[in-house]
Design a protein around this motif. Structure first.
Motif, mmCIF file in Angstrom:
data_model
loop_
_atom_site.group_PDB
_atom_site.id
_atom_site.type_symbol
_atom_site.label_atom_id
_atom_site.label_comp_id
_atom_site.label_asym_id
_atom_site.label_seq_id
_atom_site.Cartn_x
_atom_site.Cartn_y
_atom_site.Cartn_z
ATOM 1 N N ALA A 46 13.983 11.788 -7.668
ATOM 2 C CA ALA A 46 13.578 11.568 -6.275
ATOM 3 C C ALA A 46 12.143 12.046 -6.050
ATOM 4 O O ALA A 46 11.378 11.399 -5.319
ATOM 5 N N GLN A 47 11.759 13.151 -6.664
ATOM 6 C CA GLN A 47 10.390 13.641 -6.532
ATOM 7 C C GLN A 47 9.399 12.633 -7.120
ATOM 8 O O GLN A 47 8.332 12.403 -6.543
ATOM 9 N N ASP A 48 9.759 12.014 -8.235
ATOM 10 C CA ASP A 48 8.910 10.976 -8.817
ATOM 11 C C ASP A 48 8.824 9.759 -7.901
ATOM 12 O O ASP A 48 7.758 9.166 -7.733
ATOM 13 N N MET A 49 9.955 9.382 -7.297
ATOM 14 C CA MET A 49 9.976 8.240 -6.390
ATOM 15 C C MET A 49 9.129 8.507 -5.138
ATOM 16 O O MET A 49 8.409 7.634 -4.668
ATOM 17 N N LEU A 50 9.196 9.725 -4.631
ATOM 18 C CA LEU A 50 8.432 10.073 -3.438
ATOM 19 C C LEU A 50 6.928 9.950 -3.700
ATOM 20 O O LEU A 50 6.167 9.521 -2.843
ATOM 21 N N LYS A 51 6.503 10.300 -4.911
ATOM 22 C CA LYS A 51 5.087 10.166 -5.271
ATOM 23 C C LYS A 51 4.631 8.707 -5.238
ATOM 24 O O LYS A 51 3.464 8.422 -4.978
ATOM 25 N N LEU A 52 5.547 7.787 -5.495
ATOM 26 C CA LEU A 52 5.203 6.369 -5.467
ATOM 27 C C LEU A 52 5.055 5.823 -4.056
ATOM 28 O O LEU A 52 4.318 4.863 -3.825
ATOM 29 N N TYR A 53 5.769 6.420 -3.101
ATOM 30 C CA TYR A 53 5.845 5.850 -1.759
ATOM 31 C C TYR A 53 5.280 6.728 -0.656
ATOM 32 O O TYR A 53 5.400 6.395 0.509
ATOM 33 N N ASN A 54 4.624 7.842 -0.983
ATOM 34 C CA ASN A 54 4.137 8.766 0.049
ATOM 35 C C ASN A 54 2.735 8.425 0.570
ATOM 36 O O ASN A 54 2.088 9.241 1.198
ATOM 37 N N HIS A 55 2.287 7.217 0.337
ATOM 38 C CA HIS A 55 0.960 6.772 0.765
ATOM 39 C C HIS A 55 1.012 5.265 1.029
ATOM 40 O O HIS A 55 1.909 4.587 0.546
ATOM 41 N N PRO A 56 0.065 4.731 1.795
ATOM 42 C CA PRO A 56 0.027 3.283 1.991
ATOM 43 C C PRO A 56 -0.149 2.577 0.641
ATOM 44 O O PRO A 56 -0.838 3.082 -0.250
ATOM 45 N N ARG A 57 0.491 1.420 0.493
ATOM 46 C CA ARG A 57 0.454 0.689 -0.775
ATOM 47 C C ARG A 57 0.013 -0.749 -0.537
ATOM 48 O O ARG A 57 0.325 -1.347 0.480
ATOM 49 N N THR A 58 -0.696 -1.308 -1.504
ATOM 50 C CA THR A 58 -1.123 -2.698 -1.443
ATOM 51 C C THR A 58 -0.551 -3.436 -2.647
ATOM 52 O O THR A 58 -0.638 -2.958 -3.776
ATOM 53 N N TYR A 59 0.051 -4.579 -2.369
ATOM 54 C CA TYR A 59 0.639 -5.420 -3.408
ATOM 55 C C TYR A 59 -0.094 -6.757 -3.432
ATOM 56 O O TYR A 59 -0.509 -7.257 -2.401
ATOM 57 N N TYR A 60 -0.227 -7.322 -4.607
ATOM 58 C CA TYR A 60 -0.871 -8.611 -4.768
ATOM 59 C C TYR A 60 0.104 -9.586 -5.412
ATOM 60 O O TYR A 60 0.767 -9.250 -6.391
ATOM 61 N N GLU A 61 0.167 -10.777 -4.853
ATOM 62 C CA GLU A 61 0.969 -11.853 -5.427
ATOM 63 C C GLU A 61 -0.003 -12.944 -5.856
ATOM 64 O O GLU A 61 -0.797 -13.432 -5.049
#
Length: 127
Positions: free
Chosen positions: A90-105
């Motif tokens: 969960a701590q690893d997952m939180l690091k992935l989602y604790n900031h705004p994210r940009t995705y490209y398709e």
């Protein structure tokens, strides 16, 4: 790890790349409630709390942080039964989602066919 060391040809907009779409998720997650196998939680290894928080990210991105509010999410890992392992995940997952994210398709032409796992550089020379 398959082909991780392979750097494939660039995908260039207007040549072998036909479209690009950018999506930004501006609301980060600052409180994560993880569930493991059979609904297990991290409470026994986390001072009785079934959740983890990132106060630094909460203060940075949440205008209501002083009221004790967080941006919450639930994650489930059905294969993890150990509470300490669940907390670590969960701590690893939180690091992935604790900031705004940009995705490209990106859509490419049919003849652009890199091997699975290769690194691809995308370029838009028209911007």
């Amino acid at each position: 790890q398959l082909n991780a060391d392979v750097v494939y040809n660039e995908a260039v907009f207007g040549k072998n790349m036909t479209s690009i779409k950018r999506t930004t998720v501006s609301t980060p997650i600052t409180k994560l409630i993880p569930y493991g196998a059979n609904g297990s939680t991290i409470a026994v290894v986390n001072n009785g709390k079934p959740y983890i928080v990132d106060d630094e990210a909460n203060q940075k991105y949440n205008p209501d942080w002083q009221a004790g509010l967080y941006y919450e999410a639930i994650v489930t890992a059905n294969q993890i039964s150990n509470s300490a392992g669940l907390k670590s995940w969960a701590q690893d997952m939180l690091k992935l989602y604790n900031h705004p994210r940009t995705y490209y398709e990106v859509n490419v032409t049919p003849n652009f066919n890199p091997p699975l796992g290769a690194t691809i550089r995308f370029k838009d020379e028209l911007i």
